[in-house]
Design a protein around this motif. Structure first.
Motif, PDB file in Angstrom:
ATOM      1  N   ALA A 196      -1.578  -2.877  14.785  1.00 33.74           N
ATOM      2  CA  ALA A 196      -1.433  -1.529  15.399  1.00 33.74           C
ATOM      3  C   ALA A 196      -0.087  -1.048  15.602  1.00 33.74           C
ATOM      4  CB  ALA A 196      -2.174  -1.219  16.508  1.00 33.74           C
ATOM      5  N   ASP A 197       1.023  -2.479  16.205  1.00 33.92           N
ATOM      6  CA  ASP A 197       2.281  -2.231  16.670  1.00 33.92           C
ATOM      7  C   ASP A 197       3.366  -1.707  15.280  1.00 33.92           C
ATOM      8  OD1 ASP A 197       1.737  -2.963  19.217  1.00 33.92           O
ATOM      9  OD2 ASP A 197       1.848  -5.173  18.674  1.00 33.92           O
ATOM     10  N   ILE A 198       2.573  -1.928  14.183  1.00 33.88           N
ATOM     11  CA  ILE A 198       3.092  -1.467  12.740  1.00 33.88           C
ATOM     12  C   ILE A 198       2.778  -0.018  12.303  1.00 33.88           C
ATOM     13  CG2 ILE A 198       3.603  -2.143  10.536  1.00 33.88           C
ATOM     14  CD1 ILE A 198       3.369  -4.838  11.253  1.00 33.88           C
ATOM     15  N   LEU A 199       1.281   0.019  12.096  1.00 31.78           N
ATOM     16  CA  LEU A 199       0.859   0.993  11.464  1.00 31.78           C
ATOM     17  C   LEU A 199       0.543   2.368  12.455  1.00 31.78           C
ATOM     18  CD1 LEU A 199      -2.023  -0.913   9.817  1.00 31.78           C
ATOM     19  CD2 LEU A 199       0.141  -0.244   9.029  1.00 31.78           C
ATOM     20  N   GLY A 200       0.463   2.015  13.899  1.00 30.91           N
ATOM     21  CA  GLY A 200       0.120   3.116  14.868  1.00 30.91           C
ATOM     22  C   GLY A 200      -1.380   2.937  15.170  1.00 30.91           C
ATOM     23  N   SER A 201      -1.869   3.792  16.084  1.00 26.88           N
ATOM     24  CA  SER A 201      -3.270   3.856  16.488  1.00 26.88           C
ATOM     25  C   SER A 201      -3.680   5.298  16.967  1.00 26.88           C
ATOM     26  CB  SER A 201      -3.512   2.930  17.715  1.00 26.88           C
ATOM     27  OG  SER A 201      -2.696   3.182  18.591  1.00 26.88           O
ATOM     28  N   SER A 202      -5.155   5.444  17.160  1.00 28.80           N
ATOM     29  CA  SER A 202      -5.572   6.775  17.762  1.00 28.80           C
ATOM     30  C   SER A 202      -5.631   6.673  19.186  1.00 28.80           C
ATOM     31  CB  SER A 202      -6.934   7.044  17.152  1.00 28.80           C
ATOM     32  OG  SER A 202      -6.744   7.293  15.616  1.00 28.80           O
ATOM     33  N   ILE A 203      -5.078   7.756  19.691  1.00 29.90           N
ATOM     34  CA  ILE A 203      -5.076   7.825  21.300  1.00 29.90           C
ATOM     35  C   ILE A 203      -6.303   8.819  21.681  1.00 29.90           C
ATOM     36  CG2 ILE A 203      -3.536   8.150  23.322  1.00 29.90           C
ATOM     37  CD1 ILE A 203      -1.137   6.944  21.644  1.00 29.90           C
ATOM     38  N   TYR A 204      -6.804   8.526  22.683  1.00 27.42           N
ATOM     39  CA  TYR A 204      -7.741   9.482  23.142  1.00 27.42           C
ATOM     40  C   TYR A 204      -7.280  10.542  24.253  1.00 27.42           C
ATOM     41  CZ  TYR A 204     -12.060  11.317  25.512  1.00 27.42           C
ATOM     42  OH  TYR A 204     -13.072  12.312  25.883  1.00 27.42           O
ATOM     43  N   ASN A 205      -7.527  11.658  23.894  1.00 32.74           N
ATOM     44  CA  ASN A 205      -7.159  12.846  24.943  1.00 32.74           C
ATOM     45  C   ASN A 205      -8.198  13.155  25.733  1.00 32.74           C
ATOM     46  OD1 ASN A 205      -6.198  15.151  26.135  1.00 32.74           O
ATOM     47  ND2 ASN A 205      -4.911  15.458  24.524  1.00 32.74           N
ATOM     48  N   PRO A 206      -8.251  12.756  26.934  1.00 36.60           N
ATOM     49  CA  PRO A 206      -9.477  13.054  27.812  1.00 36.60           C
ATOM     50  C   PRO A 206      -9.613  14.621  28.079  1.00 36.60           C
ATOM     51  CG  PRO A 206      -7.413  12.050  28.955  1.00 36.60           C
ATOM     52  CD  PRO A 206      -7.035  12.095  27.675  1.00 36.60           C
ATOM     53  N   VAL A 207      -8.629  15.374  28.155  1.00 34.75           N
ATOM     54  CA  VAL A 207      -8.601  16.722  28.101  1.00 34.75           C
ATOM     55  C   VAL A 207      -9.326  17.554  27.120  1.00 34.75           C
ATOM     56  CG1 VAL A 207      -7.168  18.915  28.726  1.00 34.75           C
ATOM     57  CG2 VAL A 207      -6.604  16.993  29.607  1.00 34.75           C
ATOM     58  N   SER A 208      -8.882  17.062  26.072  1.00 31.37           N
ATOM     59  CA  SER A 208      -9.543  17.867  24.814  1.00 31.37           C
ATOM     60  C   SER A 208     -10.635  17.058  24.488  1.00 31.37           C
ATOM     61  CB  SER A 208      -8.394  18.050  23.722  1.00 31.37           C
ATOM     62  OG  SER A 208      -8.189  16.765  23.205  1.00 31.37           O
ATOM     63  N   GLY A 209     -10.840  15.887  24.527  1.00 30.98           N
ATOM     64  CA  GLY A 209     -11.739  15.116  24.193  1.00 30.98           C
ATOM     65  C   GLY A 209     -11.714  14.591  22.516  1.00 30.98           C
ATOM     66  N   ASP A 210     -10.525  14.712  22.250  1.00 32.75           N
ATOM     67  CA  ASP A 210     -10.088  14.499  20.606  1.00 32.75           C
ATOM     68  C   ASP A 210      -9.204  13.093  20.632  1.00 32.75           C
ATOM     69  OD1 ASP A 210     -11.565  16.431  19.848  1.00 32.75           O
ATOM     70  OD2 ASP A 210      -9.640  17.640  19.953  1.00 32.75           O
ATOM     71  N   PHE A 211      -9.256  12.650  19.539  1.00 28.91           N
ATOM     72  CA  PHE A 211      -8.272  11.253  19.342  1.00 28.91           C
ATOM     73  C   PHE A 211      -7.138  12.009  18.263  1.00 28.91           C
ATOM     74  CE2 PHE A 211     -12.217   9.176  20.120  1.00 28.91           C
ATOM     75  CZ  PHE A 211     -11.702   8.080  20.966  1.00 28.91           C
ATOM     76  N   ARG A 212      -5.775  11.627  18.897  1.00 25.05           N
ATOM     77  CA  ARG A 212      -4.849  11.838  18.283  1.00 25.05           C
ATOM     78  C   ARG A 212      -4.084  10.726  17.730  1.00 25.05           C
ATOM     79  NH1 ARG A 212       0.577  11.351  19.975  1.00 25.05           N
ATOM     80  NH2 ARG A 212      -0.342  10.752  22.221  1.00 25.05           N
ATOM     81  N   PHE A 213      -3.728  10.998  16.424  1.00 27.73           N
ATOM     82  CA  PHE A 213      -3.093   9.727  15.782  1.00 27.73           C
ATOM     83  C   PHE A 213      -1.704   9.516  16.158  1.00 27.73           C
ATOM     84  CE2 PHE A 213      -0.836   8.075  12.043  1.00 27.73           C
ATOM     85  CZ  PHE A 213      -1.066   6.514  12.231  1.00 27.73           C
TER      86      PHE A 213
ATOM     87  N   THR B 224      -1.163   3.989   3.870  1.00 24.98           N
ATOM     88  CA  THR B 224      -1.733   3.197   4.797  1.00 24.98           C
ATOM     89  C   THR B 224      -3.332   3.742   5.234  1.00 24.98           C
ATOM     90  OG1 THR B 224      -1.139   4.180   6.942  1.00 24.98           O
ATOM     91  CG2 THR B 224       0.427   2.223   5.947  1.00 24.98           C
ATOM     92  N   THR B 225      -4.201   2.569   5.468  1.00 20.95           N
ATOM     93  CA  THR B 225      -5.395   3.007   5.830  1.00 20.95           C
ATOM     94  C   THR B 225      -5.788   2.629   7.319  1.00 20.95           C
ATOM     95  OG1 THR B 225      -6.304   2.941   3.688  1.00 20.95           O
ATOM     96  CG2 THR B 225      -8.186   3.056   5.338  1.00 20.95           C
ATOM     97  N   ILE B 226      -5.964   3.590   8.220  1.00 22.44           N
ATOM     98  CA  ILE B 226      -6.027   3.256   9.547  1.00 22.44           C
ATOM     99  C   ILE B 226      -7.417   3.858  10.058  1.00 22.44           C
ATOM    100  CG2 ILE B 226      -4.966   3.466  11.924  1.00 22.44           C
ATOM    101  CD1 ILE B 226      -2.259   4.070  10.412  1.00 22.44           C
ATOM    102  N   GLU B 227      -8.326   2.957  10.641  1.00 22.58           N
ATOM    103  CA  GLU B 227      -9.648   3.331  11.158  1.00 22.58           C
ATOM    104  C   GLU B 227     -10.138   4.221  10.201  1.00 22.58           C
ATOM    105  OE1 GLU B 227      -8.564   5.270  14.915  1.00 22.58           O
ATOM    106  OE2 GLU B 227      -7.917   3.435  15.783  1.00 22.58           O
TER     107      GLU B 227
END
Length: 314
Positions: free
Chosen positions: A79-96, A131-134
């Motif tokens: 994930a330190d190379i590719l990136g990851s999804s981060i949860y937004n508690p306000v919108s309830g969505d995941f942001r890459f 890349t394929t992430i999640e």
């Protein structure tokens, strides 16, 4: 047959830029340019302090590329190379949140210090430009190039690159120490300024993309293709090799030869182009038998002997 030395006018400014930073290493610079033109990645295997990182930075600045550097360490995660999804508690969505791999030139410094799991995060990117992430596919920028470095002397805390990953590098090269005369020039050039500070772009990314498309159109005669295949097949039937060159290696040899021809301002490949790229494209794709390794014979020597006994097309 001798090749003409007239360079492609689009390549000359780039080469001149790199020569102004890495002194006395024209062959290494030529290999790096061939890799860029062919759209391939580079593995630089050499001792510390000979200019590996500087060469990567100079190339990125010369083509106005987005450059990122990752220091590979044992605790580095994919994930330190590719990136990851981060949860937004306000919108309830995941942001890459994209990782550093989303660039044009990625320097993977001391790649053999990371675990095989982390190293493998680069495999899809180097082969498919994505890349394929999640479960989601993310295309990478074009051009995209990995320049990986490793120290061949130090083994403590390192993980050997698996054959599957080595096979994805278009070329492997060693820069080596400069001569005494060149090292004096290096001391003078670094006395009052950093040579990298004077490097400006001589190509833009659109030009690089167009050049790579033109390289793919360089003509390869059937006789040259048969010559390439004969060399590759010979590596698969040599009793000194446990593993010969793969089909991917065949394709990359052809790509590199096209790029070399283009760099020399030709729209067709000649046998000298193939001969020139072979030492950089093939040796890291073969695996010596244990008996051959113990005898002190290198992969480079085996490849050279194989090529030497195959008839060169006229």
């Amino acid at each position: 047959m001798a090749t003409e030395r007239m360079e492609n006018p689009q390549v000359t400014p780039l080469k001149r830029n790199l020569q102004g930073v890495i002194l006395g290493k024209n062959d290494s610079i030529d290999v790096m340019i061939v890799a860029l033109l062919a759209g391939g990645s580079v593995l630089i295997e050499d001792v510390p302090g000979v200019g590996k990182t500087t060469l990567a930075k100079a190339l990125a600045q010369s083509i106005d590329a987005k450059y990122r550097r990752i220091q590979f360490t044992p605790d580095l995660l994919p994930a330190d190379i590719l990136g990851s999804s981060i949860y937004n508690p306000v919108s309830g969505d995941f942001r890459f949140d994209p990782g550093p791999i989303f660039c044009n030139i990625l320097l993977a410094d001391e790649i053999n210090r990371a675990s095989p799991r982390t190293q493998s995060a680069l495999l899809e990117a180097m082969n498919e430009n994505q890349t394929t992430i999640e479960g989601q596919r993310h295309p990478l920028a074009k051009p995209f190039m990995v320049i990986a470095t490793e120290n061949p002397i130090e083994f403590h805390g390192t993980y050997p690159l698996p054959e599957a990953q080595l096979d994805r590098f278009l070329v492997r090269l060693a820069i080596g120490y400069p001569s005494a005369e060149v090292e004096v020039d290096i001391l003078k050039s670094y006395a009052n300024h950093e040579p990298l500070d004077g490097i400006g772009p001589v190509l833009d990314l659109d030009q690089v993309r167009r050049i790579q498309e033109e390289v793919a159109e360089v003509h390869v005669d059937d006789g040259i293709l048969e010559y390439i295949v004969e060399i590759v097949h010979a590596t698969r039937h040599d009793n000194r090799l446990e593993l010969g060159v793969s089909t991917r290696g065949t394709l990359m040899l052809s790509r590199a030869a096209r790029a070399r021809a283009y760099a020399l301002n030709r729209d067709f490949v000649i046998p000298d182009d193939v001969s020139w790229v072979i030492p950089h494209v093939l040796p890291h794709r073969v695996l010596l038998t244990a008996k051959t390794q113990h005898s002190g014979v290198t992969a480079q020597q085996v490849i050279t002997e194989i090529v030497g006994r195959i008839r060169v097309p006229v």
